[in-house]
Write an enzyme that holds these catalytic residues in place. Structure first.
Site, short mmCIF file in Angstrom:
data_model
loop_
_atom_site.label_atom_id
_atom_site.label_comp_id
_atom_site.label_asym_id
_atom_site.label_seq_id
_atom_site.Cartn_x
_atom_site.Cartn_y
_atom_site.Cartn_z
N SER A 173 28.63 35.25 17.95
CA SER A 173 28.85 37.06 18.08
C SER A 173 27.43 36.35 19.32
CB SER A 173 29.03 37.68 17.59
OG SER A 173 29.17 39.18 17.87
N TYR A 186 25.58 43.33 10.67
CA TYR A 186 26.33 42.08 11.64
C TYR A 186 24.75 42.23 12.72
CZ TYR A 186 30.62 40.70 14.40
OH TYR A 186 31.35 39.60 14.54
#
Ligand SMILES: *[C@@H]1O[C@H](CO)[C@@H](O)[C@H](O)[C@H]1NC(C)=O
Length: 305
Positions: A173, A186
């Site tokens: 990501s 995350y």
């Protein structure tokens, strides 16, 4: 080799590699054939995983699909078969559990064979401020988004090395390149995933196993439902990404053996700026692009979909 000879060699090669990458900006690289490859996709029951499954199916690959959600997995299997997949094998696997990953991996090796393209795609997000994030979910985030990559590599990399043939694909990501408020765990898991995949790529190169390729994918927010609620501040400059577009980009990057893929392209510019700007200046830019408060309206994937 003496110092001057080696320095000269490196300078010449640097210029050559630079020119080579400029040429590839204009002339697209040849795409490798993936028919006959055994492609394992984790988290294939929804989102990008499902789209990748369908696209690899239409390219003639043998599919091995993992998910924790039987219903979503079944639907992906159906879509893949409709799109021409010769062979589709699906397995329920809880990627947060090392023993489950190893157990299902053994089953795959017995029933299907050696995986040649491993796509670590499964991921979860809590989306809360760190002090509001339950310990158990923080742990799960690391287990699914990072540690599952360790265990799947342990399971499938040996056969790739033995054959000097394979491809390790890490769906990370842009949160693996830049810290984001309300995404601390995350981001930690994605930074780790990026560092891990990059390190194994280095290991393959030092082992001269250059037939084992790596592709690390760092997309901005995709409109798959995982980040439901999040909106783009300036949709024309930095829009939320269309899932099908991202999946197509990933397939192309894999087929061209591209090591690093940032989507959209403006992320290359932003990462370059972040590498030398002051933190104050970086924060100004992040605020301008809406990244500072991007998680405020976050709701997350609806329970049933
Ligand atoms: C998924 O498919 C399997 C095999 O076709 C079937 O046995 C199972 O009932 C299905 N499960 C769900 C939840 O759809």
């Amino acid at each position: 080799m003496n110092f001057f000879l080696e320095t000269l060699k490196v300078i010449v090669l640097l210029v050559y590699y630079l020119l080579e990458s400029l040429v590839f900006l204009v002339v697209p690289k040849r795409k490798k054939n993936v028919s006959g490859e055994i492609v394992l996709i984790t988290g294939a029951g929804s989102g990008i995983g499902r789209l990748l499954a369908v696209k690899f199916a239409s390219l003639g690959a043998t599919l091995v699909l993992w998910d924790i959600n039987q219903e979503g997995l079944n639907y992906t299997v159906r879509l893949a078969k409709e799109n021409g997949a010769g062979r589709v094998h699906s397995y329920i696997c809880d990627c947060s559990k090392r023993q489950d990953v190893y157990r299902v991996a053994d089953q795959v090796k017995k029933e299907v064979g050696d995986v040649s393209i491993l796509i670590n795609n499964a991921g979860i997000v809590i989306g809360k401020r760190f002090l509001d994030s339950p310990d158990s979910l923080v742990e799960k985030t690391m287990e699914v988004n990072t540690m599952a990559h360790f265990w799947t590599y342990k399971a499938f990399l040996p056969a790739m090395i033995a054959a000097n043939h394979g491809h390790l694909v890490s769906i990370a990501s842009s949160a693996g390149l830049c810290g984001v408020s309300q995404l601390s765990d995350y981001c930690a898991s994605k930074f780790a995933a990026v560092g891990f995949a990059e390190s194994i790529d280095m290991e393959m190169r030092t082992l001269r196993k250059t037939g084992v390729k790596t592709t690390i994918v760092c997309p901005y927010v995709i409109n798959t439902g995982m980040f439901d609620g999040v909106k783009a501040k300036w949709p024309r400059v930095l829009p939320l990404l269309d899932a099908d577009y991202v999946a197509e980009k990933i397939i192309t990057a894999v087929r061209q053996n591209q090591e690093m893929l940032l989507i959209p392209r403006i992320l290359y510019v932003l990462c370059f700026l972040k590498s030398f700007l002051s933190v104050k200046a970086t924060v100004l830019l992040l605020d301008y692009f809406g990244s500072l408060e991007i998680m405020n309206p976050f709701k997350g994937r609806p329970k049933k979909e």
